[in-house]
Design a protein around this motif. Structure first.
Motif, PDB file in Angstrom:
ATOM      1  N   LYS A  33      30.133  41.650  33.209  1.00  0.00           N
ATOM      2  CA  LYS A  33      29.543  41.680  34.645  1.00  0.00           C
ATOM      3  C   LYS A  33      29.081  40.450  35.027  1.00  0.00           C
ATOM      4  N   SER A  59      31.092  37.175  35.006  1.00  0.00           N
ATOM      5  CA  SER A  59      32.247  37.358  36.125  1.00  0.00           C
ATOM      6  C   SER A  59      31.449  36.985  37.506  1.00  0.00           C
ATOM      7  N   LYS A  60      30.468  37.517  37.609  1.00  0.00           N
ATOM      8  CA  LYS A  60      29.738  37.454  39.068  1.00  0.00           C
ATOM      9  C   LYS A  60      29.289  36.016  39.196  1.00  0.00           C
ATOM     10  N   VAL A 106      32.246  34.098  39.734  1.00  0.00           N
ATOM     11  CA  VAL A 106      32.819  33.884  41.154  1.00  0.00           C
ATOM     12  C   VAL A 106      31.734  33.097  42.104  1.00  0.00           C
ATOM     13  N   SER A 158      38.724  36.723  41.721  1.00  0.00           N
ATOM     14  CA  SER A 158      37.829  37.780  41.881  1.00  0.00           C
ATOM     15  C   SER A 158      37.349  38.311  40.557  1.00  0.00           C
ATOM     16  N   GLU A 159      36.034  39.301  40.530  1.00  0.00           N
ATOM     17  CA  GLU A 159      35.579  39.630  39.438  1.00  0.00           C
ATOM     18  C   GLU A 159      36.492  40.487  38.622  1.00  0.00           C
TER      19      GLU A 159
END
Length: 273
Positions: free
Chosen positions: A121, A124-125, A128, A203-204
């Motif tokens: 998480k 991924s953030k 982005v 996108s995540e």
């Protein structure tokens, strides 16, 4: 071998010439040769060393390379300090490292530190956010690079004028080569920027799906090519000193795919047998 007489017309006399070895010994030798042939074929199979180019000896600082040997019909693969091969008199105290153990340990660390739900998480953030910032900075970067390109082209034209006037010397020729190299580098950066403007937003969820696919290939299917790619992407360096392993994880390369600055984390894990 040298006659055309059919085999059925041959006259065979068993044991006409005294044998150097017994028939039983001859049969045993043939069996041994067949076994060795199969063994050499399996030994010729390509060995995979996931940490090649990433693992170093903590005792002397040299790189460690993959080797393998056969022991009682069993193949043993290991990493060994290169200093032992180059300088026999200056013996490095680092012991051989079992390849299977080290490779497995590193993959387990990656799974824990990179593929945990929280880590995925966060990465991924981060991807982005960094990608969005990079895309937003493209117009400014493109304008700056366009200015650099125009300036280098003016300098190059001025130097070409000197050449046409016959006033060129070795210094001028050297400057021309240097500016041409700088100009090519700027053009390459502009080309990369143009490509990035055509890349769709990520996108995540898309990144999470990529992590899931990679997790399947690496840890479930145990695909060696995927494992090697994962190590090259997230492992900066592995340093082994006696029984202590120090592993440096990095996200710099994966963030570098979108032009962001890298972040490196360093961890030291326990002993191994």
């Amino acid at each position: 071998m040298h006659v055309s007489t059919p085999a059925d017309d041959f006259i065979r006399i068993e044991d006409a010439i005294p044998a150097l070895i017994s028939k039983s010994d001859f049969a045993a030798v043939q069996q041994k040769r067949a076994a060795n042939k199969k063994r050499s074929g399996s030994y010729a199979a390509k060995a995979v060393y996931l940490l090649s180019g990433r693992i170093f000896c903590g005792c002397c600082g040299s790189a460690m390379s993959g080797h393998r040997t056969m022991n009682k019909e069993r193949e043993y693969a290991y990493y060994d300090c290169l200093k032992k091969d180059r300088i026999a008199a200056d013996h490095c105290p680092q012991a051989r490292l079992n390849r299977d153990y080290i490779d497995k340990w590193v993959l387990e660390v990656i799974k824990k530190e990179i593929f945990s739900p929280i880590a995925q998480k966060n990465i991924s953030k981060l991807l982005v956010d960094e990608y969005d910032k990079y895309v937003q900075a493209i117009p400014s970067s493109a304008s700056s690079l366009a200015g650099d390109k125009a300036m280098l082209e003016r300098k190059l034209n001025n130097l070409y004028t000197l050449v046409e006037d016959g006033a060129a010397d070795e210094f001028v020729i050297g400057r021309i080569n240097k500016i041409k190299a700088d100009l090519n580098a700027v053009k390459e950066k502009i080309s990369r920027l143009n490509i990035m403007t055509e890349v769709p937003h990520i996108s995540e969820k898309e990144i999470a799906d990529t992590f899931a696919a990679l997790n399947t290939h690496v840890f479930m299917k145990k695909d060696t090519e995927s494992q090697k790619a994962l190590v090259n992407l997230f492992i900066d360096k592995v340093i082994v000193e006696n029984k202590k392993i120090s592993l440096q994880l990095t996200t710099e390369r994966i963030l570098g795919l979108v032009g962001a600055e890298g972040r490196t984390r360093t961890g030291t894990w326990g002993n191994h047998a």
